[in-house]
Design an enzyme around this catalytic site. Sequence first.
Site, short mmCIF file in Angstrom:
data_model
loop_
_atom_site.label_atom_id
_atom_site.label_comp_id
_atom_site.label_asym_id
_atom_site.label_seq_id
_atom_site.Cartn_x
_atom_site.Cartn_y
_atom_site.Cartn_z
N GLU A 87 -5.05 -3.17 -17.84
CA GLU A 87 -4.32 -4.06 -18.74
C GLU A 87 -3.64 -5.19 -17.97
OE1 GLU A 87 -1.25 -1.19 -17.26
OE2 GLU A 87 -3.35 -1.06 -17.91
N GLY A 92 -6.74 -1.15 -9.43
CA GLY A 92 -7.85 -1.96 -9.90
C GLY A 92 -7.98 -3.34 -9.29
N ASP A 129 -11.74 1.78 -1.48
CA ASP A 129 -10.50 1.32 -0.85
C ASP A 129 -9.44 2.41 -0.89
OD1 ASP A 129 -9.14 -0.84 0.45
OD2 ASP A 129 -7.96 -1.16 -1.37
N LYS A 176 -13.03 0.93 3.26
CA LYS A 176 -11.88 0.85 4.16
C LYS A 176 -11.87 2.05 5.10
CE LYS A 176 -7.67 1.41 2.46
NZ LYS A 176 -6.48 1.02 1.71
#
Length: 483
Positions: free
Chosen positions: A237, A200, A287, A327
Amino acid sequence: MSDHEDLYTDDDPEYRNTRTVSGIVPPSLQSLHRNNSNNYQQHQHRSSRDNRQFAVPERHGVPDHRAVPEHRNVASQQRSATSPPKVDMTVRTDFLKCDQEHRLAIEDLPAMIRVREPKEQDYFWNPKDLVDQTNAMRRRVKDAPDEARAKCNPFGGINKSIFMNRAATKLAALDATFALTATENNSKPFTFADICGGPGGFSEYLLWRVHSWGGTAKGYGITIKSRDHDEVNWHAEKFRKNISNNLTIIDGPDGTGDLYEEANIRGFGDTVRQHTDQQGVDLAVADGGFDFKGQEQQQEYVTRRLLLCEIITMLTCLKQGGTFVCKIFDINEEFTANMLWVLYQLFDMICITKPLSSRPTNSERYIVCKGLRAHFPQNLITALLSVNQGLEKQPHRIGSFVPRAVLEDDEDFVNYIKMRNISYSSQPHSLFRFTSKQIEALELMDQFIHRPDRPPLYDQESIRQHCMKEWRLPVHGSSQDEE
């Protein structure tokens, strides 16, 4: 500490409207005048939001303190401890725009897509000696210790900054250069899709950046679930606690998040369009990748299906006029060139670049695509999904899906791709001075492998501080500063 004390501020707190003087040089005159359809001045005036991407220093050319050393001769150069070598801070920013002669209508693109058998590699896109030299150096340093890898990277001190991982600072560098988070309508939330984004880092940066100027962001993410490698799963988180976690995680109908499955691609796009009033998102980022340590020369072939699925997923969720950042790795194979040609046709302009925070020893680079011409082109999506099905059933039987003659007919496209393979540098005479920046970095790493007691060549902390200021990230702070 308040929510905003650790954020970058200046006299003008409205980040998107603040233009800065940058130490990063603009594209070379050679690049600017190579093609009238994608010259620097035309793009600079395209819109006010894009003006930030070319932050022009007060005097043109490379300042003396940014001169570039020839790394291959670095061992023989005499340097004092107080005078570190000069660092190349240039970044590719020149876009390629398809002219009217070679621009196909969106509805005509599916007819071009036909799977073809692989042929013997002819090194059309990248010279054989360059490919062989790169692979030889990769094999030579494949077991390099982390210390040697760190010492040969002048930007190693950047690391992850205040975020969960290094991916975030790569996107920060790209955003500072290409104005990815700029929007025309500041009253609406900034929306994005994070494709193959686990754990993330990209999403964390985008949420933080928009939060830093007081805006609102909403993201949608999909990534494959892994039982064996938890580090690649979503870990929202770990996002900074002082930002709103407005990321909706979508796992697809089968609950795996696997983009190789058509149902998951379509399900993700359906959900995003439903949540955005059928408009799609402002920005899509991808990515995805694998762990190729020691097997880097296989990256391009193994990731080709993943790259294709990322492109298809983008087409299901990006709004017309939107921006795509993806990417990629080497561009040696016909299949890779085919995918880049599709993006070249789909967007107003594309740019292949390498952010400073991407390790110079690897072949990782990013393609920035601006101005999607058509929202949700269903026939093209279906045609590309058929290629994906072929890769699933008989990957060894697929070498390309766009006729070579179509690509060769567009000299601008062919030259652009070839130039990106030869050199990352945008300096006027770099082609005569360097074979490849990647090879240079690998050669430098090899020196540190054989001389582990050798101190780092670069003042990484000074370089880090410079980049943090350029990218509007906190100069002081870490990922632990969450309150």
